[in-house]
Write a protein that holds these residues in place. Structure first.
Motif, PDB file in Angstrom:
ATOM      1  N   LEU A  70       3.299   4.521  -0.573  1.00 12.43           N
ATOM      2  CA  LEU A  70       2.206   3.970   0.234  1.00 12.43           C
ATOM      3  C   LEU A  70       2.388   2.477   0.470  1.00 12.43           C
ATOM      4  O   LEU A  70       2.115   1.981   1.570  1.00 12.43           O
ATOM      5  CB  LEU A  70       0.864   4.252  -0.435  1.00 12.43           C
ATOM      6  N   LEU A  71       2.852   1.767  -0.548  1.00  7.54           N
ATOM      7  CA  LEU A  71       3.145   0.340  -0.387  1.00  7.54           C
ATOM      8  C   LEU A  71       4.246   0.135   0.640  1.00  7.54           C
ATOM      9  O   LEU A  71       4.159  -0.747   1.499  1.00  7.54           O
ATOM     10  CB  LEU A  71       3.557  -0.269  -1.726  1.00  7.54           C
ATOM     11  N   HIS A  72       5.260   0.961   0.572  1.00  7.99           N
ATOM     12  CA  HIS A  72       6.381   0.882   1.507  1.00  7.99           C
ATOM     13  C   HIS A  72       5.905   1.106   2.945  1.00  7.99           C
ATOM     14  O   HIS A  72       6.228   0.336   3.856  1.00  7.99           O
ATOM     15  CB  HIS A  72       7.418   1.923   1.096  1.00  7.99           C
ATOM     16  N   LEU A  73       5.112   2.156   3.156  1.00  2.70           N
ATOM     17  CA  LEU A  73       4.610   2.440   4.506  1.00  2.70           C
ATOM     18  C   LEU A  73       3.622   1.354   4.978  1.00  2.70           C
ATOM     19  O   LEU A  73       3.603   0.995   6.140  1.00  2.70           O
ATOM     20  CB  LEU A  73       3.928   3.816   4.540  1.00  2.70           C
ATOM     21  N   GLY A  74       2.822   0.842   4.050  1.00  8.09           N
ATOM     22  CA  GLY A  74       1.897  -0.228   4.395  1.00  8.09           C
ATOM     23  C   GLY A  74       2.616  -1.489   4.822  1.00  8.09           C
ATOM     24  O   GLY A  74       2.187  -2.172   5.774  1.00  8.09           O
ATOM     25  N   LEU A  75       3.703  -1.827   4.150  1.00  8.86           N
ATOM     26  CA  LEU A  75       4.471  -3.007   4.538  1.00  8.86           C
ATOM     27  C   LEU A  75       5.152  -2.822   5.890  1.00  8.86           C
ATOM     28  O   LEU A  75       5.285  -3.777   6.658  1.00  8.86           O
ATOM     29  CB  LEU A  75       5.509  -3.345   3.464  1.00  8.86           C
ATOM     30  N   ILE A  76       5.580  -1.609   6.176  1.00  7.09           N
ATOM     31  CA  ILE A  76       6.168  -1.346   7.500  1.00  7.09           C
ATOM     32  C   ILE A  76       5.138  -1.597   8.584  1.00  7.09           C
ATOM     33  O   ILE A  76       5.429  -2.238   9.595  1.00  7.09           O
ATOM     34  CB  ILE A  76       6.709   0.099   7.575  1.00  7.09           C
ATOM     35  N   VAL A  77       3.933  -1.097   8.380  1.00 13.08           N
ATOM     36  CA  VAL A  77       2.869  -1.299   9.369  1.00 13.08           C
ATOM     37  C   VAL A  77       2.514  -2.776   9.482  1.00 13.08           C
ATOM     38  O   VAL A  77       2.354  -3.308  10.565  1.00 13.08           O
ATOM     39  CB  VAL A  77       1.625  -0.463   9.001  1.00 13.08           C
ATOM     40  N   TYR A  78       2.424  -3.465   8.334  1.00 15.90           N
ATOM     41  CA  TYR A  78       2.054  -4.879   8.327  1.00 15.90           C
ATOM     42  C   TYR A  78       3.090  -5.745   9.061  1.00 15.90           C
ATOM     43  O   TYR A  78       2.736  -6.621   9.821  1.00 15.90           O
ATOM     44  CB  TYR A  78       1.890  -5.368   6.892  1.00 15.90           C
ATOM     45  N   ILE A  79       4.363  -5.468   8.840  1.00 19.71           N
ATOM     46  CA  ILE A  79       5.409  -6.263   9.479  1.00 19.71           C
ATOM     47  C   ILE A  79       5.433  -6.034  10.978  1.00 19.71           C
ATOM     48  O   ILE A  79       5.695  -6.946  11.759  1.00 19.71           O
ATOM     49  CB  ILE A  79       6.778  -5.942   8.843  1.00 19.71           C
ATOM     50  N   ASN A  80       5.144  -4.818  11.411  1.00 18.37           N
ATOM     51  CA  ASN A  80       5.221  -4.499  12.832  1.00 18.37           C
ATOM     52  C   ASN A  80       3.970  -4.856  13.619  1.00 18.37           C
ATOM     53  O   ASN A  80       3.935  -4.670  14.823  1.00 18.37           O
ATOM     54  CB  ASN A  80       5.536  -3.020  13.036  1.00 18.37           C
ATOM     55  N   LEU A  81       2.941  -5.343  12.969  1.00 12.76           N
ATOM     56  CA  LEU A  81       1.726  -5.727  13.702  1.00 12.76           C
ATOM     57  C   LEU A  81       1.860  -7.053  14.319  1.00 12.76           C
ATOM     58  O   LEU A  81       2.285  -7.974  14.270  1.00 12.76           O
ATOM     59  CB  LEU A  81       0.500  -5.687  12.794  1.00 12.76           C
TER      60      LEU A  81
END
Length: 81
Positions: A70-81
């Motif tokens: 979940l942390l990994h997927l959350g960071l992907i979303v955060y970086i791409n925003l």
């Protein structure tokens, strides 16, 4: 065997989280589908191991592995925003 799979997925997710800091958002796009697939498979497998009700150590390891995914997927979303 379950513990080995969970530990392997946990290590891959942790390494991927650290690699996220090295990419700009343009470089991340090339690997995004593989990272999302890795995160989703890890979460699904961890939830399956929790629902099977194995030993307490497997349940704790499954929770930790799911949180890392979940942390990994959350960071992907955060970086791409």
């Amino acid at each position: 065997m379950r513990q080995a799979i969970l530990i392997f997925l946990l290590i891959i997710n942790i390494v991927s989280v650290f690699q996220l800091g090295q990419y700009d958002s343009g470089d991340l796009i090339a690997l995004m589908s593989a990272r999302i697939i890795l995160g989703v498979i890890t979460i699904m497998l961890s939830i399956a191991y929790i629902l099977v009700r194995g030993t307490k150590s497997i349940a704790i390891l499954s929770i930790i592995t799911a949180l890392s995914a979940l942390l990994h997927l959350g960071l992907i979303v955060y970086i791409n925003l």
